[in-house]
Scaffold this motif. Structure first.
Motif, short mmCIF file in Angstrom:
data_model
loop_
_atom_site.label_atom_id
_atom_site.label_comp_id
_atom_site.label_asym_id
_atom_site.label_seq_id
_atom_site.Cartn_x
_atom_site.Cartn_y
_atom_site.Cartn_z
N THR A 149 65.54 10.42 73.59
CA THR A 149 65.21 11.83 73.78
C THR A 149 66.21 12.73 73.08
O THR A 149 65.85 13.76 72.49
N PHE A 150 67.48 12.36 73.12
CA PHE A 150 68.54 13.15 72.48
C PHE A 150 68.26 13.31 70.99
O PHE A 150 68.26 14.42 70.46
N ARG A 151 67.99 12.22 70.31
CA ARG A 151 67.77 12.29 68.87
C ARG A 151 66.44 12.97 68.55
O ARG A 151 66.33 13.71 67.56
N ALA A 152 65.40 12.74 69.35
CA ALA A 152 64.11 13.38 69.11
C ALA A 152 64.21 14.89 69.26
O ALA A 152 63.66 15.66 68.45
N ASP A 153 64.92 15.36 70.29
CA ASP A 153 65.10 16.81 70.49
C ASP A 153 65.89 17.43 69.34
O ASP A 153 65.58 18.54 68.89
N LEU A 154 66.90 16.73 68.87
CA LEU A 154 67.69 17.26 67.76
C LEU A 154 66.86 17.33 66.48
O LEU A 154 66.99 18.28 65.70
N ARG A 155 66.02 16.33 66.24
CA ARG A 155 65.17 16.37 65.05
C ARG A 155 64.20 17.55 65.10
O ARG A 155 63.99 18.25 64.10
N THR A 156 63.60 17.78 66.28
CA THR A 156 62.69 18.91 66.41
C THR A 156 63.41 20.23 66.22
O THR A 156 62.92 21.13 65.52
N ALA A 157 64.58 20.37 66.82
CA ALA A 157 65.36 21.61 66.68
C ALA A 157 65.76 21.83 65.22
O ALA A 157 65.70 22.96 64.72
N ALA A 158 66.16 20.78 64.53
CA ALA A 158 66.55 20.91 63.12
C ALA A 158 65.35 21.31 62.27
O ALA A 158 65.49 22.10 61.32
N ARG A 159 64.17 20.79 62.59
CA ARG A 159 62.97 21.14 61.82
C ARG A 159 62.62 22.61 62.02
O ARG A 159 62.28 23.32 61.07
N TRP A 160 62.68 23.09 63.26
CA TRP A 160 62.40 24.50 63.53
C TRP A 160 63.42 25.39 62.82
O TRP A 160 63.07 26.44 62.28
N LEU A 161 64.67 24.96 62.86
CA LEU A 161 65.72 25.75 62.23
C LEU A 161 65.47 25.86 60.73
O LEU A 161 65.61 26.94 60.14
N ASP A 162 65.10 24.76 60.10
CA ASP A 162 64.88 24.76 58.66
C ASP A 162 63.62 25.53 58.28
O ASP A 162 63.55 26.14 57.21
N GLU A 163 62.61 25.52 59.15
CA GLU A 163 61.33 26.15 58.83
C GLU A 163 61.33 27.65 59.06
O GLU A 163 60.72 28.40 58.28
N TYR A 164 62.00 28.11 60.10
CA TYR A 164 61.87 29.51 60.50
C TYR A 164 63.14 30.34 60.29
O TYR A 164 63.05 31.57 60.30
N PHE A 165 64.29 29.70 60.14
CA PHE A 165 65.54 30.45 60.08
C PHE A 165 66.16 30.34 58.68
O PHE A 165 65.85 29.43 57.91
N ASP A 166 67.03 31.27 58.41
CA ASP A 166 67.73 31.29 57.13
C ASP A 166 68.89 30.30 57.17
O ASP A 166 69.95 30.60 57.71
N VAL A 167 68.68 29.12 56.61
CA VAL A 167 69.72 28.08 56.62
C VAL A 167 70.58 28.14 55.36
O VAL A 167 71.43 27.27 55.15
N ARG A 168 70.34 29.15 54.53
CA ARG A 168 71.19 29.32 53.35
C ARG A 168 72.36 30.24 53.63
O ARG A 168 73.36 30.22 52.91
N GLY A 169 72.20 31.06 54.66
CA GLY A 169 73.30 31.92 55.07
C GLY A 169 74.38 31.13 55.79
O GLY A 169 74.19 29.97 56.16
N LYS A 170 75.50 31.76 56.02
CA LYS A 170 76.65 31.08 56.62
C LYS A 170 76.35 30.59 58.03
O LYS A 170 76.61 29.43 58.36
N ALA A 171 75.77 31.45 58.88
CA ALA A 171 75.52 31.08 60.27
C ALA A 171 74.45 29.99 60.35
O ALA A 171 74.60 29.01 61.08
#
Length: 213
Positions: A149-171
């Motif tokens: 569950t730990f790794r599955a939740d992290l994969r989902t969170a990382a996918r959402w972060l990459d899809e919807y958030f600006d991952v090129r900025g510093k934060a």
């Protein structure tokens, strides 16, 4: 029961010291079982769960301030200056300006990569809340030693972060890097079974209680 290796070691070592002070031959088999469990627990690679938890909490705290990818897309498109037709009449200049304004209402942009979806304010709010819930779920899975569950939740969170958030900025880049590092952490979640020691201690206690009756 809690999956806490350090607490299990403390409990087993405390039990062995009490048995050692008793100094009775019939307790030797129980001490042998306890010693075997202690050695197996000591052989496990130590995982700094509090440190991993603090890093997850830091990402959760940063979610509300992470910029969305759609917010970073510039809507300003440079327009080439057009020479004024000074020689034309007033109606001709007015018609040209109206036509130019109408053409500016429709803009075509060619993108090499898929654009981030635009979100309404309420959608952005729920996106951030769901991302925080997913990270908190990963935190609970870490504390419960639920590696799947730990790794599955992290994969989902990382996918959402990459899809919807600006991952090129510093934060955004820092948050994405933290999730990637956490997902690659070597976790000692498959714990050894210490049921033999517990069952032997339970049997010894029951035998003593029967003898005392």
């Amino acid at each position: 029961l809690s999956g806490n290796v350090r607490a299990a070691l403390i409990a087993l070592e405390a039990a062995d010291k009490r048995l050692q002070r008793a100094d009775r031959p019939h307790l030797i088999p129980l001490r042998r079982l306890i010693d075997g469990d202690v050695q197996r627990l000591r052989a496990l690679p130590m995982v700094d769960v509090p440190a991993l938890t603090f890093r997850l909490d830091a990402v959760v705290s940063a979610v509300d301030k992470l910029p969305l990818a759609a917010e970073q897309v510039s809507s300003a498109i440079p327009v080439a200056p057009r020479p004024e037709a000074a020689s034309k009449g007033w109606w001709s200049r007015l018609g040209a300006e109206v036509w130019r304004d109408l053409r500016d209402l429709v803009r075509i942009r060619v993108a090499d990569e898929p654009l981030a979806p635009l979100l309404a304010p309420e959608q952005a709010y729920f996106l951030r809340e769901n991302l925080k819930l997913k990270l908190l779920s990963a935190r609970l899975a870490l504390l419960a030693r639920d590696e799947t569950t730990f790794r599955a939740d992290l994969r989902t969170a990382a996918r959402w972060l990459d899809e919807y958030f600006d991952v090129r900025g510093k934060a955004g880049a820092a948050a994405a890097a933290t999730l990637d590092q956490l997902a690659r952490s070597d976790l000692a979640i498959q714990l050894p079974d210490i049921a033999d020691s517990l069952e032997a201690a339970r049997s010894l206690r029951l035998a003593r209680e029967r003898a005392a009756r």
